[in-house]
Motif scaffolding. Structure first.
Motif, PDB file in Angstrom:
ATOM      1  N   VAL A   1      37.372 -71.876 210.958  1.00  0.00           N
ATOM      2  CA  VAL A   1      37.734 -70.457 211.069  1.00  0.00           C
ATOM      3  C   VAL A   1      36.563 -69.672 211.637  1.00  0.00           C
ATOM      4  O   VAL A   1      36.252 -68.565 211.196  1.00  0.00           O
ATOM      5  CB  VAL A   1      38.190 -69.876 209.713  1.00  0.00           C
ATOM      6  CG1 VAL A   1      39.549 -70.392 209.333  1.00  0.00           C
ATOM      7  CG2 VAL A   1      37.168 -70.177 208.611  1.00  0.00           C
ATOM      8  N   ALA A   2      35.897 -70.254 212.618  1.00  0.00           N
ATOM      9  CA  ALA A   2      34.767 -69.634 213.311  1.00  0.00           C
ATOM     10  C   ALA A   2      35.173 -69.399 214.762  1.00  0.00           C
ATOM     11  O   ALA A   2      36.329 -69.550 215.133  1.00  0.00           O
ATOM     12  CB  ALA A   2      33.541 -70.545 213.204  1.00  0.00           C
ATOM     13  N   GLY A   3      34.192 -69.012 215.595  1.00  0.00           N
ATOM     14  CA  GLY A   3      34.466 -68.815 217.002  1.00  0.00           C
ATOM     15  C   GLY A   3      35.081 -67.458 217.292  1.00  0.00           C
ATOM     16  O   GLY A   3      35.278 -66.627 216.405  1.00  0.00           O
ATOM     17  N   PRO A   4      35.384 -67.220 218.573  1.00  0.00           N
ATOM     18  CA  PRO A   4      35.931 -65.924 218.979  1.00  0.00           C
ATOM     19  C   PRO A   4      37.381 -65.759 218.530  1.00  0.00           C
ATOM     20  O   PRO A   4      38.114 -66.745 218.383  1.00  0.00           O
ATOM     21  CB  PRO A   4      35.836 -65.976 220.511  1.00  0.00           C
ATOM     22  CG  PRO A   4      35.964 -67.437 220.829  1.00  0.00           C
ATOM     23  CD  PRO A   4      35.229 -68.144 219.721  1.00  0.00           C
ATOM     24  N   HIS A   5      37.800 -64.519 218.335  1.00  0.00           N
ATOM     25  CA  HIS A   5      39.205 -64.223 218.078  1.00  0.00           C
ATOM     26  C   HIS A   5      40.042 -64.743 219.249  1.00  0.00           C
ATOM     27  O   HIS A   5      39.626 -64.594 220.405  1.00  0.00           O
ATOM     28  CB  HIS A   5      39.378 -62.705 217.937  1.00  0.00           C
ATOM     29  CG  HIS A   5      40.775 -62.267 217.664  1.00  0.00           C
ATOM     30  ND1 HIS A   5      41.393 -62.516 216.471  1.00  0.00           N
ATOM     31  CD2 HIS A   5      41.672 -61.603 218.446  1.00  0.00           C
ATOM     32  CE1 HIS A   5      42.619 -62.003 216.504  1.00  0.00           C
ATOM     33  NE2 HIS A   5      42.811 -61.446 217.695  1.00  0.00           N
ATOM     34  N   PRO A   6      41.178 -65.431 219.049  1.00  0.00           N
ATOM     35  CA  PRO A   6      41.959 -65.473 217.808  1.00  0.00           C
ATOM     36  C   PRO A   6      41.706 -66.698 216.934  1.00  0.00           C
ATOM     37  O   PRO A   6      42.464 -66.938 215.996  1.00  0.00           O
ATOM     38  CB  PRO A   6      43.391 -65.506 218.342  1.00  0.00           C
ATOM     39  CG  PRO A   6      43.278 -66.352 219.569  1.00  0.00           C
ATOM     40  CD  PRO A   6      41.959 -65.975 220.195  1.00  0.00           C
ATOM     41  N   TYR A   7      40.675 -67.506 217.239  1.00  0.00           N
ATOM     42  CA  TYR A   7      40.505 -68.756 216.496  1.00  0.00           C
ATOM     43  C   TYR A   7      40.398 -68.588 214.983  1.00  0.00           C
ATOM     44  O   TYR A   7      41.089 -69.306 214.240  1.00  0.00           O
ATOM     45  CB  TYR A   7      39.307 -69.536 217.039  1.00  0.00           C
ATOM     46  CG  TYR A   7      39.618 -70.300 218.301  1.00  0.00           C
ATOM     47  CD1 TYR A   7      40.331 -71.489 218.268  1.00  0.00           C
ATOM     48  CD2 TYR A   7      39.205 -69.827 219.544  1.00  0.00           C
ATOM     49  CE1 TYR A   7      40.625 -72.191 219.428  1.00  0.00           C
ATOM     50  CE2 TYR A   7      39.499 -70.517 220.710  1.00  0.00           C
ATOM     51  CZ  TYR A   7      40.210 -71.699 220.649  1.00  0.00           C
ATOM     52  OH  TYR A   7      40.511 -72.388 221.795  1.00  0.00           O
ATOM     53  N   PRO A   8      39.565 -67.678 214.450  1.00  0.00           N
ATOM     54  CA  PRO A   8      39.498 -67.576 212.986  1.00  0.00           C
ATOM     55  C   PRO A   8      40.850 -67.258 212.344  1.00  0.00           C
ATOM     56  O   PRO A   8      41.211 -67.843 211.316  1.00  0.00           O
ATOM     57  CB  PRO A   8      38.494 -66.437 212.764  1.00  0.00           C
ATOM     58  CG  PRO A   8      37.636 -66.464 213.989  1.00  0.00           C
ATOM     59  CD  PRO A   8      38.561 -66.809 215.108  1.00  0.00           C
ATOM     60  N   MET A   9      41.604 -66.363 212.967  1.00  0.00           N
ATOM     61  CA  MET A   9      42.930 -66.010 212.458  1.00  0.00           C
ATOM     62  C   MET A   9      43.907 -67.172 212.626  1.00  0.00           C
ATOM     63  O   MET A   9      44.663 -67.516 211.704  1.00  0.00           O
ATOM     64  CB  MET A   9      43.455 -64.782 213.201  1.00  0.00           C
ATOM     65  CG  MET A   9      44.896 -64.411 212.870  1.00  0.00           C
ATOM     66  SD  MET A   9      45.514 -63.069 213.921  1.00  0.00           S
ATOM     67  CE  MET A   9      45.629 -63.904 215.519  1.00  0.00           C
ATOM     68  N   MET A  10      43.893 -67.789 213.777  1.00  0.00           N
ATOM     69  CA  MET A  10      44.842 -68.852 214.095  1.00  0.00           C
ATOM     70  C   MET A  10      44.616 -70.089 213.229  1.00  0.00           C
ATOM     71  O   MET A  10      45.563 -70.650 212.647  1.00  0.00           O
ATOM     72  CB  MET A  10      44.712 -69.205 215.580  1.00  0.00           C
ATOM     73  CG  MET A  10      45.691 -70.224 216.075  1.00  0.00           C
ATOM     74  SD  MET A  10      45.628 -70.371 217.877  1.00  0.00           S
ATOM     75  CE  MET A  10      43.968 -71.017 218.109  1.00  0.00           C
TER      76      MET A  10
END
Length: 364
Positions: A163-172
């Motif tokens: 759940v790190a990295g740029p959005h949308p990765y943490p949400m996804m």
């Protein structure tokens, strides 16, 4: 006076931020890719055919739902002389195909990439290359994958596993792992007609913890406890306790707590567990920490190894060294709890991959 309304905890704002954390700190060449990915994710979130196909894969390939197991002998270990004590349950993500929670998100993102028409996946079997730079653990693998993605952005999707990295990765990634907490709520109702009192999970980048926590974030009567790696000790400079000792900064496309020096340079973390050996943490964890909604503590290598042995001997379950950190925190938590407290710990992976590492340190 009317009470102030609670903050909405479940979704990031339109810029991908949880409070001040998160965002999209990426090169211009990747901005279109992450924006397209976000649009695709939102469009498929309500797509019944996509969800049906994903549910089928999770059931028949991954092996969901994973059991919520009453750890009777581990519970007995924490029973006080008067017979009272908490009840400890394990959410058995270690029983998934491949032996960990990670596959929930991996198959979901692969299916998403297929819908996007992406013809190459950075972490698909056969396309993965070994990482030898730096400590060759999570930070360096993430860095090399992002550089590859920048080079091949038109034809490649990066399956980021935490759940790190740029959005949308943490949400996804969180949403694809949220099945863990959803199952836990249903299983708790079936087993004791209530909710867990406390949820416990290890935190490196933080995917398994967010997968368990997300369903219960707005249940104020459920404590959320994340356990980081204290390595050789918090004062040793050799640890990965980002939320305990870190400062706010930007790494891998998002703002969160980081281990960094006075010049803002990343400090190499240390943990006996490669999965917790990361100098950052997911932005939503950073937000929950500052909000006071979740609690974060740390466990040393030595304490984790003792927990590794403890669960193996008491329950016949060999935990991953990541999970062993969460299990070790029970030694501090359980003596403080009222009788009958229901504690659910996410057994995020199995330990056969770690037996040789543990044997080397334990000399058994």
């Amino acid at each position: 006076m009317e009470p102030e309304p609670k903050p909405v905890l479940l979704r990031p704002d339109p810029f991908g931020r949880y409070g001040k954390f998160g965002g999209k700190y990426v090169p211009e060449t990747l901005m279109h890719a992450v924006t397209e990915l976000e649009s695709a994710f939102h469009s498929l979130a309500g797509d019944q055919d996509f969800q049906k196909e994903l549910d089928g894969i999770l059931k028949d390939y991954v092996g969901r739902e994973s059991p919520l197991y009453f750890a009777e002998r581990l519970t007995g270990h924490y029973r006080r002389p008067n017979g009272e004590g908490p009840h400890v349950y394990l959410k058995r993500e270690d029983l998934n195909h491949t032996g960990a929670h990670k596959i929930n998100n991996a198959v979901a993102q692969a299916l998403l990439a297929k819908r996007l028409g992406i013809n190459a996946l950075l972490q698909k079997l056969g396309l993965v290359r070994a990482v030898h730079s730096g400590t060759a653990t999570l930070k360096d693998a993430t860095s090399e994958a992002i550089w590859d993605w920048v080079t091949n952005v038109e034809s490649t999707h990066y399956i980021l596993g935490s759940v790190a990295g740029p959005h949308p990765y943490p949400m996804m990634v969180r949403d694809f792992h949220a099945v863990i907490g959803k199952e836990t709520r249903t299983q708790a109702l079936e087993k004791w007609n209530g909710k867990p009192d406390i949820l416990v999970a290890c935190v490196g980048g933080g995917s398994n913890a967010m997968g368990l926590f997300h369903e219960f974030v707005e249940d104020d009567d459920v404590r959320l406890i994340g356990v980081e790696a204290a390595g050789f000790g918090l004062d040793s400079g050799k640890h990965a306790a980002t939320l305990t000792k870190g400062e706010v900064g930007v790494l891998h496309g998002a703002m969160s707590y980081l281990l960094q020096d006075d010049d803002g340079q990343i400090v190499e973390p240390h943990s006996i567990s490669a999965g917790l050996d990361y100098p950052g943490v997911g932005p939503e964890h950073s937000f929950l920490k500052d909000l006071g909604r979740a609690e974060y503590y740390s466990i040393t290598d030595e304490e984790a190894l003792e927990a590794f042995k403890r669960l193996s001997r008491l329950e016949g379950i060999i935990p991953a060294l990541e999970t062993s950190h969460a299990l070790a925190y029970l030694e501090k938590l359980c003596p403080t709890l009222p009788n009958g407290t229901k504690v659910v710990l996410n057994c995020s992976g199995r330990g056969d991959k770690d037996v040789m590492t543990a044997t080397k340190y334990l000399q058994v």
